[in-house]
Scaffold this motif. Structure first.
Motif, PDB file in Angstrom:
ATOM      1  N   ASP A   1       1.717   9.284  -5.833  1.00 20.21           N
ATOM      2  CA  ASP A   1       2.118  10.643  -5.418  1.00 20.21           C
ATOM      3  C   ASP A   1       3.328  11.176  -6.183  1.00 20.21           C
ATOM      4  OD1 ASP A   1       0.058  10.550  -3.573  1.00 20.21           O
ATOM      5  OD2 ASP A   1       1.358  10.145  -1.854  1.00 20.21           O
ATOM      6  N   GLY A   2       3.981  10.321  -6.976  1.00 19.37           N
ATOM      7  CA  GLY A   2       5.146  10.759  -7.749  1.00 19.37           C
ATOM      8  C   GLY A   2       6.423  10.779  -6.954  1.00 19.37           C
ATOM      9  N   ASP A   3       6.429  10.157  -5.769  1.00 19.34           N
ATOM     10  CA  ASP A   3       7.618  10.163  -4.930  1.00 19.34           C
ATOM     11  C   ASP A   3       8.780   9.356  -5.511  1.00 19.34           C
ATOM     12  OD1 ASP A   3       6.178  11.668  -3.117  1.00 19.34           O
ATOM     13  OD2 ASP A   3       5.646   9.934  -1.868  1.00 19.34           O
ATOM     14  N   LEU A   4       8.500   8.465  -6.455  1.00 21.57           N
ATOM     15  CA  LEU A   4       9.531   7.623  -7.032  1.00 21.57           C
ATOM     16  C   LEU A   4      10.018   8.103  -8.388  1.00 21.57           C
ATOM     17  CD1 LEU A   4       8.000   4.154  -6.071  1.00 21.57           C
ATOM     18  CD2 LEU A   4       9.652   5.530  -4.804  1.00 21.57           C
ATOM     19  N   ASN A   5       9.535   9.242  -8.828  1.00 19.43           N
ATOM     20  CA  ASN A   5       9.970   9.805 -10.111  1.00 19.43           C
ATOM     21  C   ASN A   5      11.449  10.206 -10.018  1.00 19.43           C
ATOM     22  OD1 ASN A   5       7.426   9.490 -11.127  1.00 19.43           O
ATOM     23  ND2 ASN A   5       6.837  11.616 -10.848  1.00 19.43           N
ATOM     24  N   GLN A   6      12.172   9.947 -11.075  1.00 20.46           N
ATOM     25  CA  GLN A   6      13.575  10.359 -11.117  1.00 20.46           C
ATOM     26  C   GLN A   6      13.636  11.842 -11.466  1.00 20.46           C
ATOM     27  OE1 GLN A   6      15.799   7.863 -13.733  1.00 20.46           O
ATOM     28  NE2 GLN A   6      15.196   5.994 -12.695  1.00 20.46           N
ATOM     29  N   PRO A   7      14.651  12.540 -10.913  1.00 21.28           N
ATOM     30  CA  PRO A   7      14.775  13.991 -11.193  1.00 21.28           C
ATOM     31  C   PRO A   7      15.058  14.280 -12.662  1.00 21.28           C
ATOM     32  CG  PRO A   7      16.616  13.210  -9.833  1.00 21.28           C
ATOM     33  CD  PRO A   7      15.702  12.054 -10.074  1.00 21.28           C
TER      34      PRO A   7
ATOM     35  N   ASP B   1       0.831  -1.211   0.000  1.00 30.18           N
ATOM     36  CA  ASP B   1       0.000   0.000   0.000  1.00 30.18           C
ATOM     37  C   ASP B   1       0.864   1.258   0.000  1.00 30.18           C
ATOM     38  OD1 ASP B   1      -2.285  -1.560  -0.015  1.00 30.18           O
ATOM     39  OD2 ASP B   1      -2.673  -1.324   2.141  1.00 30.18           O
ATOM     40  N   ALA B   2       1.941   1.253   0.799  1.00 26.40           N
ATOM     41  CA  ALA B   2       2.848   2.401   0.834  1.00 26.40           C
ATOM     42  C   ALA B   2       3.556   2.573  -0.511  1.00 26.40           C
ATOM     43  CB  ALA B   2       3.868   2.226   1.958  1.00 26.40           C
ATOM     44  N   PHE B   3       3.954   1.476  -1.129  1.00 32.84           N
ATOM     45  CA  PHE B   3       4.598   1.525  -2.445  1.00 32.84           C
ATOM     46  C   PHE B   3       3.659   2.146  -3.479  1.00 32.84           C
ATOM     47  CE2 PHE B   3       5.087  -0.698  -6.565  1.00 32.84           C
ATOM     48  CZ  PHE B   3       6.325  -0.188  -6.934  1.00 32.84           C
ATOM     49  N   VAL B   4       2.413   1.671  -3.521  1.00 30.31           N
ATOM     50  CA  VAL B   4       1.437   2.201  -4.481  1.00 30.31           C
ATOM     51  C   VAL B   4       1.192   3.685  -4.225  1.00 30.31           C
ATOM     52  CG1 VAL B   4      -0.973   2.069  -5.251  1.00 30.31           C
ATOM     53  CG2 VAL B   4       0.352  -0.019  -4.927  1.00 30.31           C
ATOM     54  N   ARG B   5       1.065   4.087  -2.969  1.00 27.50           N
ATOM     55  CA  ARG B   5       0.873   5.515  -2.650  1.00 27.50           C
ATOM     56  C   ARG B   5       2.060   6.339  -3.147  1.00 27.50           C
ATOM     57  NH1 ARG B   5      -1.160   3.596   2.114  1.00 27.50           N
ATOM     58  NH2 ARG B   5       0.770   3.985   3.222  1.00 27.50           N
ATOM     59  N   SER B   6       3.274   5.820  -2.975  1.00 32.59           N
ATOM     60  CA  SER B   6       4.466   6.535  -3.433  1.00 32.59           C
ATOM     61  C   SER B   6       4.478   6.699  -4.946  1.00 32.59           C
ATOM     62  CB  SER B   6       5.734   5.792  -2.992  1.00 32.59           C
ATOM     63  OG  SER B   6       5.859   5.818  -1.600  1.00 32.59           O
ATOM     64  N   VAL B   7       4.044   5.674  -5.656  1.00 35.07           N
ATOM     65  CA  VAL B   7       3.970   5.756  -7.119  1.00 35.07           C
ATOM     66  C   VAL B   7       2.937   6.796  -7.530  1.00 35.07           C
ATOM     67  CG1 VAL B   7       3.337   4.512  -9.218  1.00 35.07           C
ATOM     68  CG2 VAL B   7       4.778   3.397  -7.504  1.00 35.07           C
TER      69      VAL B   7
END
Length: 73
Positions: A67-73, A59-65
């Motif tokens: 929310d864009g938290d895993l996007n590369q700069p 669930d935390a992984f999906v939320r991060s995806v």
């Protein structure tokens, strides 16, 4: 829980691909684990290694995806 399954095809899991996945073969599949938790694998390599995590971790992984938290700069 091991962080991965070495041979996903031997695990006998029911894999699901998102309805948002296209036909380009670049998809992630998810399966529910018998004791709880989720497994993820690359659809291009169904017999390859599989990442496993708790339901809360998934669930935390999906939320991060989302929310864009895993996007590369």
């Amino acid at each position: 829980m091991k962080p991965y399954i070495e041979r996903a095809s031997a695990a006998g899991l029911e894999w699901v691909k998102s309805s948002y996945s296209g036909n380009n073969g670049n998809c992630v599949e998810v399966a529910s684990l018998p004791g709880g938790g989720r497994a993820l694998r690359d659809s291009k390599n169904p017999g390859g290694p599989t990442l496993t995590m708790s339901i809360a971790g998934f669930d935390a992984f999906v939320r991060s995806v989302v929310d864009g938290d895993l996007n590369q700069p």
